[in-house]
Write a protein that holds these residues in place. Structure first.
Motif, PDB file in Angstrom:
ATOM      1  N   VAL A 104      71.788  75.932  58.899  1.00 30.06           N
ATOM      2  CA  VAL A 104      71.901  75.177  57.642  1.00 30.06           C
ATOM      3  C   VAL A 104      70.540  74.886  57.021  1.00 30.06           C
ATOM      4  O   VAL A 104      70.480  74.285  55.934  1.00 30.06           O
ATOM      5  CB  VAL A 104      72.648  73.846  57.886  1.00 30.06           C
ATOM      6  N   LEU A 105      69.466  75.299  57.657  1.00 24.31           N
ATOM      7  CA  LEU A 105      68.131  74.986  57.141  1.00 24.31           C
ATOM      8  C   LEU A 105      67.761  75.928  56.012  1.00 24.31           C
ATOM      9  O   LEU A 105      67.861  77.150  56.141  1.00 24.31           O
ATOM     10  CB  LEU A 105      67.088  75.080  58.265  1.00 24.31           C
ATOM     11  N   ASP A 106      67.366  75.363  54.889  1.00 26.36           N
ATOM     12  CA  ASP A 106      66.969  76.146  53.711  1.00 26.36           C
ATOM     13  C   ASP A 106      65.814  75.421  53.045  1.00 26.36           C
ATOM     14  O   ASP A 106      65.997  74.362  52.454  1.00 26.36           O
ATOM     15  CB  ASP A 106      68.142  76.290  52.744  1.00 26.36           C
ATOM     16  N   PHE A 107      64.615  75.994  53.149  1.00 26.92           N
ATOM     17  CA  PHE A 107      63.419  75.363  52.592  1.00 26.92           C
ATOM     18  C   PHE A 107      62.992  75.991  51.270  1.00 26.92           C
ATOM     19  O   PHE A 107      61.852  75.806  50.839  1.00 26.92           O
ATOM     20  CB  PHE A 107      62.266  75.451  53.599  1.00 26.92           C
ATOM     21  N   ASP A 108      63.899  76.723  50.607  1.00 27.35           N
ATOM     22  CA  ASP A 108      63.546  77.388  49.349  1.00 27.35           C
ATOM     23  C   ASP A 108      63.656  76.458  48.152  1.00 27.35           C
ATOM     24  O   ASP A 108      63.170  76.795  47.069  1.00 27.35           O
ATOM     25  CB  ASP A 108      64.443  78.609  49.109  1.00 27.35           C
ATOM     26  N   PHE A 109      64.312  75.330  48.311  1.00 30.75           N
ATOM     27  CA  PHE A 109      64.540  74.457  47.174  1.00 30.75           C
ATOM     28  C   PHE A 109      63.477  73.364  47.113  1.00 30.75           C
ATOM     29  O   PHE A 109      62.708  73.164  48.041  1.00 30.75           O
ATOM     30  CB  PHE A 109      65.949  73.853  47.254  1.00 30.75           C
ATOM     31  N   GLU A 110      63.473  72.649  45.995  1.00 27.80           N
ATOM     32  CA  GLU A 110      62.447  71.643  45.778  1.00 27.80           C
ATOM     33  C   GLU A 110      62.530  70.547  46.834  1.00 27.80           C
ATOM     34  O   GLU A 110      63.616  70.144  47.247  1.00 27.80           O
ATOM     35  CB  GLU A 110      62.602  71.028  44.386  1.00 27.80           C
ATOM     36  N   LYS A 111      61.353  70.055  47.220  1.00 31.52           N
ATOM     37  CA  LYS A 111      61.274  69.047  48.279  1.00 31.52           C
ATOM     38  C   LYS A 111      61.482  67.659  47.678  1.00 31.52           C
ATOM     39  O   LYS A 111      60.549  66.870  47.520  1.00 31.52           O
ATOM     40  CB  LYS A 111      59.915  69.140  48.984  1.00 31.52           C
ATOM     41  N   PHE A 112      62.737  67.335  47.347  1.00 27.88           N
ATOM     42  CA  PHE A 112      63.089  66.043  46.793  1.00 27.88           C
ATOM     43  C   PHE A 112      64.137  65.369  47.673  1.00 27.88           C
ATOM     44  O   PHE A 112      65.021  66.030  48.215  1.00 27.88           O
ATOM     45  CB  PHE A 112      63.649  66.188  45.373  1.00 27.88           C
ATOM     46  N   CYS A 113      64.032  64.040  47.789  1.00 28.63           N
ATOM     47  CA  CYS A 113      65.021  63.274  48.533  1.00 28.63           C
ATOM     48  C   CYS A 113      66.377  63.381  47.851  1.00 28.63           C
ATOM     49  O   CYS A 113      66.476  63.245  46.626  1.00 28.63           O
ATOM     50  CB  CYS A 113      64.584  61.814  48.627  1.00 28.63           C
ATOM     51  N   SER A 114      67.427  63.628  48.618  1.00 28.12           N
ATOM     52  CA  SER A 114      68.762  63.787  48.048  1.00 28.12           C
ATOM     53  C   SER A 114      69.367  62.480  47.579  1.00 28.12           C
ATOM     54  O   SER A 114      70.382  62.484  46.886  1.00 28.12           O
ATOM     55  CB  SER A 114      69.690  64.430  49.083  1.00 28.12           C
ATOM     56  N   VAL A 115      68.734  61.352  47.901  1.00 25.33           N
ATOM     57  CA  VAL A 115      69.243  60.047  47.473  1.00 25.33           C
ATOM     58  C   VAL A 115      68.386  59.475  46.349  1.00 25.33           C
ATOM     59  O   VAL A 115      68.891  59.138  45.275  1.00 25.33           O
ATOM     60  CB  VAL A 115      69.275  59.063  48.672  1.00 25.33           C
TER      61      VAL A 115
END
Length: 549
Positions: A104-115
């Motif tokens: 489930v690890l995917d580091f391609d997206f922006e590093k933003f908190c989901s909350v």
């Protein structure tokens, strides 16, 4: 005898009196909340704590890093003045390592908190793959660890792994593969082997992929970005430059760093999956281009290529006169002769009663028959080629005739003799190549716009895949040095084509893998091997040729 209330009031009064004396004392330090944050003092504290580190139960204990937040600063919004610098325990064993789910690890997206949607101090949960901010007791990551029972988190900037809610750092070699996927690394020795490597890599789902030949996700009408990126990945000096982050660590441009990250992910041989999503790069493109290129809006690859190369060059150079890896690879030079009508000369000649045909030379300009000719040189990163007009009528089989033209015919535009007419401003132009680049980008102008609609020219261009000899068709300058040999032969390494109608079609690209000299067709996530003959049968839109060394 005093009551309890009276005793409490007297104690509070004495405490307030003592506090007032301390504050009024000239030798007392200022309030702690007014003490500015000092990096030097923090470094001294960290050094002392490091010296005083100790071993407890076989586990090393070390002081917390500056970027790690504690209970007073749970979200990493800044250092709290005067806070206690607690110590972080480092363990080699953790009972929760078996809960890590690499699928489930995917580091391609922006590093933003989901909350909180903040990009400060973001951690990835290695159990569910979601991003959360902070790791203090009031942070979203800490709350998630209690609610979901997910205990292993990695800091997306420092690559350190922690166990929450316990708060200790995990130092285990089994997590190195996750760090390599988060930030791929290449050594100078690995760069030399990239074009020699014939070995396939295997993703976690069991699928095989070729490093450098991975598909790119089409987020929404971003195929024009994908074909441009895949083409530039075949340019060896450019690729090698961006695979080593130290080459551009001085640059502050987000676009440069995102392009470098995308390059490393495409060529990484230890990815968890066989495709890459250029999401972070697209966000940087939208910001840098002020939404000229954005997700959901189709654009032409040649416009994006031109903008990208010029922007990368401007961001990479250290001064206005300095060069960059972009110009070293793609920059050539043209000699341009521009002929325009001279109204002032025409009026003067009519008033003086002079005959046409007088010749006048001033400041590098030639005026002949009321025509002013100006000669100058200009650099170029790509050459635009004009296609002949397609036939208007159908043949006897009631089908449109698809014309074909050799590449050498449309290259005559740059022989210094063929005249190209421009409408705005009205002028007659002649071009001659005076310097050849190491990598030559050719663009076939297939699309024309008028006041009503957009048209596409379906003319097929016949071109060689290998040994494009330019000196046989356009005059080239002599070498500047005596013993230098003029390199005029080129090999095709990337060919972008357009299929379908002008406004509804899509782009795909043919690229060559140097290690085996095989050709691959790439359309977003689709990657398949193809024959060299199929490359030449397509409607070429943009090509990159490599100079033979």
């Amino acid at each position: 005898m005093k009551s309890k209330r009276e005793l409490g009031d007297s104690v509070d009064g004495e405490r307030d009196l003592k506090r007032q004396r301390v504050l009024d004392s000239p030798s007392s330090p200022p309030e702690e909340s007014l003490v500015p944050y000092n990096d030097d003092e923090d470094d001294e504290r960290r050094a002392l704590n490091h010296i005083g580190s100790r071993e407890e139960d076989g586990h090393r204990v070390k002081s917390e890093e500056e970027d790690d937040e504690d209970e007073d600063d749970p979200y990493g919004l800044g250092a709290t003045p005067g806070r206690s610098n607690r110590q972080v325990e480092v363990r080699r064993d953790c009972p929760y390592l078996d809960t890590v789910n690499r699928q489930v690890l995917d580091f391609d997206f922006e590093k933003f908190c989901s909350v909180s949607l903040s990009n400060l101090n973001v951690y990835a949960c290695l159990v569910c793959g979601k991003y959360y901010q902070g790791r203090g007791k009031k942070s979203h990551a800490y709350t998630h660890s209690l609610e979901a029972g997910h205990h292993v988190y990695i800091n997306l900037r420092t690559e350190k792994v922690y166990c929450l809610p316990d708060g200790y750092e995990i130092n285990d070699p089994s997590l190195d593969d996750i760090r390599h996927v988060l930030y791929p690394r290449f050594s100078r020795e690995q760069l030399e082997q990239l074009d020699k490597n014939k070995q396939w890599s295997r993703a976690l789902d069991g699928s095989d992929y070729l490093p450098g030949m991975v598909g790119l996700n089409n987020i929404q009408k971003t195929d024009f970005v994908n074909v441009t990126i895949q083409s530039l990945m075949r340019v060896t000096p450019l690729r090698n430059f961006f695979l080593i982050p130290e080459n551009y660590q001085h640059c502050r441009s987000q676009l440069v760093h995102r392009f470098g990250e995308l390059t490393r992910k495409i060529w990484h041989a230890r990815n968890f999956k066989g495709q890459v999503s250029p999401h972070e790069f697209l966000q940087a493109v939208m910001k840098a281009s002020k939404k000229r290129f954005r997700i959901g809006v189709q654009c032409e690859p040649v416009e994006f290529m031109s903008w990208l190369l010029n922007t990368l060059h401007a961001d990479l150079r250290t001064s206005k006169k300095s060069s960059s890896i972009i110009h070293k690879c793609f920059q050539g030079e043209l000699e341009v002769v521009k002929e325009t009508q001279s109204k002032a000369i025409s009026e003067k000649k009519e008033s003086d009663g002079e005959q046409n045909g007088a010749l006048k030379i001033t400041d590098g300009q030639i005026e002949n028959n009321n025509v002013a000719a100006e000669t100058y040189r200009m650099p170029f990163l790509m050459l635009g080629l004009d296609l002949p007009e397609p036939p208007l009528f159908k043949d006897v089989m009631e089908k449109n005739i698809i014309p074909q033209v050799p590449l050498f015919n449309i290259l005559k535009k740059f022989d210094g003799e063929m005249v190209t007419t421009t409408v705005r401003p009205p002028a007659r132009m002649r071009y001659r190549v005076t310097k050849l680049p190491q990598y030559l980008i050719l663009h076939m102008r297939r699309f024309t716009k008028n006041n009503f609609f957009r048209e596409k020219n379906p003319t097929l261009v016949n071109f060689p895949v290998k040994n494009l000899e330019l000196k046989d068709y356009i005059p080239l300058p002599a070498p500047t040095k005596e013993n230098e040999k003029l390199r005029t032969k080129y090999d095709l390494i990337a060919n972008v084509v357009h299929d379908g109608k002008p406004d509804e079609g899509f782009y795909r690209v043919f690229v060559q893998r140097k290690s085996e000299e095989l050709w691959y067709e790439m359309q977003d996530l689709h990657v398949s091997e193809t024959l060299p003959q199929m490359v030449a049968l397509s409607e070429a839109y943009m090509q990159i040729y490599e100079q033979q060394q």
